[in-house]
Design a protein around this motif. Structure first.
Motif, PDB file in Angstrom:
ATOM      1  N   GLU A  92      58.777  46.190  41.933  1.00 50.55           N
ATOM      2  CA  GLU A  92      58.367  45.937  43.261  1.00 50.55           C
ATOM      3  C   GLU A  92      57.048  46.000  43.551  1.00 50.55           C
ATOM      4  O   GLU A  92      56.633  44.857  44.066  1.00 50.55           O
ATOM      5  CB  GLU A  92      59.298  46.881  44.187  1.00 50.55           C
ATOM      6  N   ARG A  93      56.354  46.971  42.794  1.00 52.26           N
ATOM      7  CA  ARG A  93      54.816  46.794  43.187  1.00 52.26           C
ATOM      8  C   ARG A  93      54.113  45.601  42.481  1.00 52.26           C
ATOM      9  O   ARG A  93      53.049  45.096  42.866  1.00 52.26           O
ATOM     10  CB  ARG A  93      54.267  48.036  42.791  1.00 52.26           C
ATOM     11  N   LEU A  94      54.682  45.183  41.467  1.00 53.23           N
ATOM     12  CA  LEU A  94      54.121  44.005  40.560  1.00 53.23           C
ATOM     13  C   LEU A  94      54.486  42.614  41.151  1.00 53.23           C
ATOM     14  O   LEU A  94      53.830  41.491  40.959  1.00 53.23           O
ATOM     15  CB  LEU A  94      54.636  44.104  39.095  1.00 53.23           C
ATOM     16  N   GLU A  95      55.465  42.475  41.769  1.00 50.71           N
ATOM     17  CA  GLU A  95      56.075  41.303  42.267  1.00 50.71           C
ATOM     18  C   GLU A  95      54.800  40.645  43.091  1.00 50.71           C
ATOM     19  O   GLU A  95      54.542  41.068  44.092  1.00 50.71           O
ATOM     20  CB  GLU A  95      57.347  41.403  43.013  1.00 50.71           C
ATOM     21  N   GLY A  96      54.589  39.286  42.814  1.00 49.85           N
ATOM     22  CA  GLY A  96      53.851  38.562  43.463  1.00 49.85           C
ATOM     23  C   GLY A  96      52.261  38.735  43.346  1.00 49.85           C
ATOM     24  O   GLY A  96      51.505  38.199  43.947  1.00 49.85           O
ATOM     25  N   LYS A  97      51.975  39.778  42.444  1.00 51.07           N
ATOM     26  CA  LYS A  97      50.555  39.900  42.219  1.00 51.07           C
ATOM     27  C   LYS A  97      50.157  39.289  41.157  1.00 51.07           C
ATOM     28  O   LYS A  97      50.782  38.717  40.104  1.00 51.07           O
ATOM     29  CB  LYS A  97      50.505  41.384  41.657  1.00 51.07           C
ATOM     30  N   TYR A  98      48.832  38.814  41.122  1.00 45.12           N
ATOM     31  CA  TYR A  98      48.132  38.066  40.278  1.00 45.12           C
ATOM     32  C   TYR A  98      47.090  39.054  39.363  1.00 45.12           C
ATOM     33  O   TYR A  98      46.658  39.925  40.250  1.00 45.12           O
ATOM     34  CB  TYR A  98      47.243  36.936  40.752  1.00 45.12           C
ATOM     35  N   VAL A  99      46.873  38.682  38.076  1.00 43.82           N
ATOM     36  CA  VAL A  99      46.279  39.445  37.294  1.00 43.82           C
ATOM     37  C   VAL A  99      45.135  38.316  36.454  1.00 43.82           C
ATOM     38  O   VAL A  99      45.218  37.280  36.243  1.00 43.82           O
ATOM     39  CB  VAL A  99      46.642  40.058  36.264  1.00 43.82           C
ATOM     40  N   THR A 100      43.767  38.956  36.576  1.00 46.45           N
ATOM     41  CA  THR A 100      42.862  38.113  36.006  1.00 46.45           C
ATOM     42  C   THR A 100      42.985  37.763  34.483  1.00 46.45           C
ATOM     43  O   THR A 100      43.384  38.814  33.643  1.00 46.45           O
ATOM     44  CB  THR A 100      41.376  38.573  36.362  1.00 46.45           C
ATOM     45  N   HIS A 101      42.501  36.828  33.831  1.00 45.91           N
ATOM     46  CA  HIS A 101      42.294  36.562  32.539  1.00 45.91           C
ATOM     47  C   HIS A 101      40.732  36.238  32.261  1.00 45.91           C
ATOM     48  O   HIS A 101      40.647  34.858  32.441  1.00 45.91           O
ATOM     49  CB  HIS A 101      43.194  35.362  31.999  1.00 45.91           C
ATOM     50  N   ASN A 102      39.819  37.131  31.972  1.00 45.82           N
ATOM     51  CA  ASN A 102      38.373  36.868  32.005  1.00 45.82           C
ATOM     52  C   ASN A 102      37.878  36.571  30.455  1.00 45.82           C
ATOM     53  O   ASN A 102      37.803  37.253  29.838  1.00 45.82           O
ATOM     54  CB  ASN A 102      37.870  38.001  32.555  1.00 45.82           C
ATOM     55  N   PHE A 103      37.856  35.287  30.184  1.00 44.46           N
ATOM     56  CA  PHE A 103      37.504  34.837  28.854  1.00 44.46           C
ATOM     57  C   PHE A 103      35.869  34.352  28.978  1.00 44.46           C
ATOM     58  O   PHE A 103      35.368  33.611  28.230  1.00 44.46           O
ATOM     59  CB  PHE A 103      38.351  34.021  28.164  1.00 44.46           C
ATOM     60  N   VAL A 104      35.304  34.331  30.201  1.00 46.99           N
ATOM     61  CA  VAL A 104      34.135  33.764  30.478  1.00 46.99           C
ATOM     62  C   VAL A 104      32.916  34.238  29.610  1.00 46.99           C
ATOM     63  O   VAL A 104      32.191  33.362  28.952  1.00 46.99           O
ATOM     64  CB  VAL A 104      33.554  34.005  32.041  1.00 46.99           C
ATOM     65  N   PRO A 105      32.772  35.479  29.148  1.00 44.70           N
ATOM     66  CA  PRO A 105      31.879  36.044  28.062  1.00 44.70           C
ATOM     67  C   PRO A 105      31.724  35.115  26.760  1.00 44.70           C
ATOM     68  O   PRO A 105      30.937  34.742  26.380  1.00 44.70           O
ATOM     69  CB  PRO A 105      31.763  37.213  28.184  1.00 44.70           C
ATOM     70  N   ALA A 106      32.900  35.142  26.339  1.00 48.05           N
ATOM     71  CA  ALA A 106      33.209  34.500  25.140  1.00 48.05           C
ATOM     72  C   ALA A 106      32.970  32.929  25.109  1.00 48.05           C
ATOM     73  O   ALA A 106      32.324  32.398  24.225  1.00 48.05           O
ATOM     74  CB  ALA A 106      34.669  34.811  24.317  1.00 48.05           C
ATOM     75  N   LEU A 107      33.376  32.349  26.156  1.00 48.51           N
ATOM     76  CA  LEU A 107      33.047  30.885  26.300  1.00 48.51           C
ATOM     77  C   LEU A 107      31.660  30.481  26.552  1.00 48.51           C
ATOM     78  O   LEU A 107      31.267  29.628  26.165  1.00 48.51           O
ATOM     79  CB  LEU A 107      33.906  30.376  27.498  1.00 48.51           C
ATOM     80  N   GLU A 108      30.924  31.350  27.357  1.00 43.48           N
ATOM     81  CA  GLU A 108      29.406  31.317  27.569  1.00 43.48           C
ATOM     82  C   GLU A 108      28.650  31.267  26.224  1.00 43.48           C
ATOM     83  O   GLU A 108      27.690  30.893  25.972  1.00 43.48           O
ATOM     84  CB  GLU A 108      28.888  32.225  28.553  1.00 43.48           C
ATOM     85  N   LEU A 109      28.890  32.460  25.334  1.00 44.44           N
ATOM     86  CA  LEU A 109      28.647  32.620  24.153  1.00 44.44           C
ATOM     87  C   LEU A 109      28.451  31.456  23.255  1.00 44.44           C
ATOM     88  O   LEU A 109      27.753  31.070  22.495  1.00 44.44           O
ATOM     89  CB  LEU A 109      29.263  33.958  23.378  1.00 44.44           C
ATOM     90  N   ALA A 110      29.836  30.573  23.589  1.00 46.53           N
ATOM     91  CA  ALA A 110      29.921  29.321  22.632  1.00 46.53           C
ATOM     92  C   ALA A 110      29.506  28.091  23.297  1.00 46.53           C
ATOM     93  O   ALA A 110      29.619  27.160  22.770  1.00 46.53           O
ATOM     94  CB  ALA A 110      31.315  29.514  22.357  1.00 46.53           C
ATOM     95  N   GLY A 111      28.901  28.371  24.432  1.00 45.56           N
ATOM     96  CA  GLY A 111      28.030  27.087  25.128  1.00 45.56           C
ATOM     97  C   GLY A 111      29.297  26.521  25.971  1.00 45.56           C
ATOM     98  O   GLY A 111      28.890  25.399  26.345  1.00 45.56           O
ATOM     99  N   HIS A 112      29.968  27.151  26.739  1.00 46.85           N
ATOM    100  CA  HIS A 112      30.992  26.240  27.447  1.00 46.85           C
ATOM    101  C   HIS A 112      31.174  27.103  28.890  1.00 46.85           C
ATOM    102  O   HIS A 112      30.679  28.187  28.779  1.00 46.85           O
ATOM    103  CB  HIS A 112      32.482  26.367  26.983  1.00 46.85           C
ATOM    104  N   GLU A 113      31.470  26.408  29.856  1.00 45.31           N
ATOM    105  CA  GLU A 113      31.777  26.859  31.373  1.00 45.31           C
ATOM    106  C   GLU A 113      33.307  26.792  31.716  1.00 45.31           C
ATOM    107  O   GLU A 113      33.901  25.771  31.404  1.00 45.31           O
ATOM    108  CB  GLU A 113      30.714  26.356  32.283  1.00 45.31           C
ATOM    109  N   TYR A 114      33.917  27.810  32.159  1.00 46.55           N
ATOM    110  CA  TYR A 114      35.063  28.018  32.761  1.00 46.55           C
ATOM    111  C   TYR A 114      35.433  29.094  33.538  1.00 46.55           C
ATOM    112  O   TYR A 114      34.928  30.063  33.299  1.00 46.55           O
ATOM    113  CB  TYR A 114      36.219  27.985  31.592  1.00 46.55           C
ATOM    114  N   PRO A 115      36.158  28.977  34.797  1.00 43.37           N
ATOM    115  CA  PRO A 115      36.004  30.046  35.643  1.00 43.37           C
ATOM    116  C   PRO A 115      37.163  30.965  35.302  1.00 43.37           C
ATOM    117  O   PRO A 115      37.891  30.847  34.388  1.00 43.37           O
ATOM    118  CB  PRO A 115      36.575  29.207  37.044  1.00 43.37           C
TER     119      PRO A 115
END
Length: 286
Positions: free
Chosen positions: A163-186
């Motif tokens: 019940e506490r998890l239903e409808g909740k969103y969780v982040t998936h943050n890959f920004v540091p690795a992408l920036e290290l490889a020269g890419h941008e993505y939110p």
């Protein structure tokens, strides 16, 4: 809950499926992955994958090109922007602990040992749906891969946690690795409880390699709930632990599972080659 596992034949297609666990994982015998698939066999393999979530093919003798040709039966191939690959075979990604350690050192972000349960490319708005993994260089002992039935991980949660998890969103943050490889993505967020588009099963879906945080909650409550999810992933009764040997190929549904690579082989240069399968255009255009 699923019925008791059994061995059964798919006589029309000439191959045998031997379940590894009651709801998760099956070894497939009688298919040579170096040969082209006809429509009937392709459909049977996909149906088996939807049922068992990860399929294992032993005693295969294939190269990168044949691995890619097999994966391409099930959708367009996806080139990962940060994974190492040969320029001539850009869809084939080299997976090795040494590359992960390089990133961890450069990013300054390291998980506790045993916590790196994840699903591939969840940082994308529309992640890849499938993956094909083949051994290249294996230690004599160790180096298993664990897959988790993400549907059972949800179904066996206490009702109060569901019940506490239903409808909740969780982040998936890959920004540091992408920036290290020269890419941008939110930074992308997905529902923590997703519904599998083809099976209708509810899936508990968190990537612990990508600094997850549940949106709309205090950090302390987010950490508490994520600890509950991680505890589920670590339950042996929800897992299939698979031991590699030369000539092995694994094919899994990235939407229905999370997985974990066991690094218990010291400095041995274990390497596997992975190919990711993009989702159908109707969904990748989102």
């Amino acid at each position: 809950m699923a019925s008791t596992a059994s061995t059964f034949d798919i006589a029309d297609n000439g191959f045998v499926i031997r379940p590894v666990q009651p709801t998760l994982g099956a070894e497939v015998e009688g298919i040579d992955l170096s040969r082209p698939l006809d429509d009937e066999l392709r459909g049977a393999i996909r149906a088996a994958l939807l049922k068992w979530k990860v399929l294992f093919f032993r005693d295969q003798s294939i190269d990168d090109a044949q691995q890619a040709a097999f994966a391409a039966n099930f959708g367009p191939l996806y080139t990962h922007p940060t994974t190492r690959h040969d320029a001539a075979n850009k869809e084939v990604h080299a997976i090795a602990a040494k590359y992960d350690r390089d990133y961890e050192r450069k990013l300054g972000y390291k998980l506790k040992a045993g916590d790196a349960y994840h699903t591939d490319t969840s940082w994308r708005l529309v992640p890849t749906w499938g993956a094909v993994l083949r051994d290249v260089n294996l230690p004599e002992v160790g180096g298993d891969t664990i897959w988790v039935d993400a549907n059972l991980a949800y179904e066996t949660l206490p009702a109060e946690i569901k019940e506490r998890l239903e409808g909740k969103y969780v982040t998936h943050n890959f920004v540091p690795a992408l920036e290290l490889a020269g890419h941008e993505y939110p930074i992308v967020s997905h529902k923590i409880v997703r519904t599998h588009r083809e099976t209708g099963q509810k899936i508990l879906w968190v990537n612990f390699q990508q600094q997850p945080q549940i949106l709309g909650l205090e950090l302390s409550e987010s950490r508490e709930l994520l600890d509950e999810v991680l505890r589920q992933y670590k339950r042996p009764d929800l897992q299939a632990r698979f031991s590699w040997r030369p000539g092995t190929v694994a094919f899994w549904d990235n939407r229905a599972t999370v997985h974990f690579a066991v690094r218990n082989y010291g400095d041995f240069p274990r390497e596997l080659h992975r190919i990711l399968i993009a989702d159908e255009p109707l969904w990748t255009d989102l």
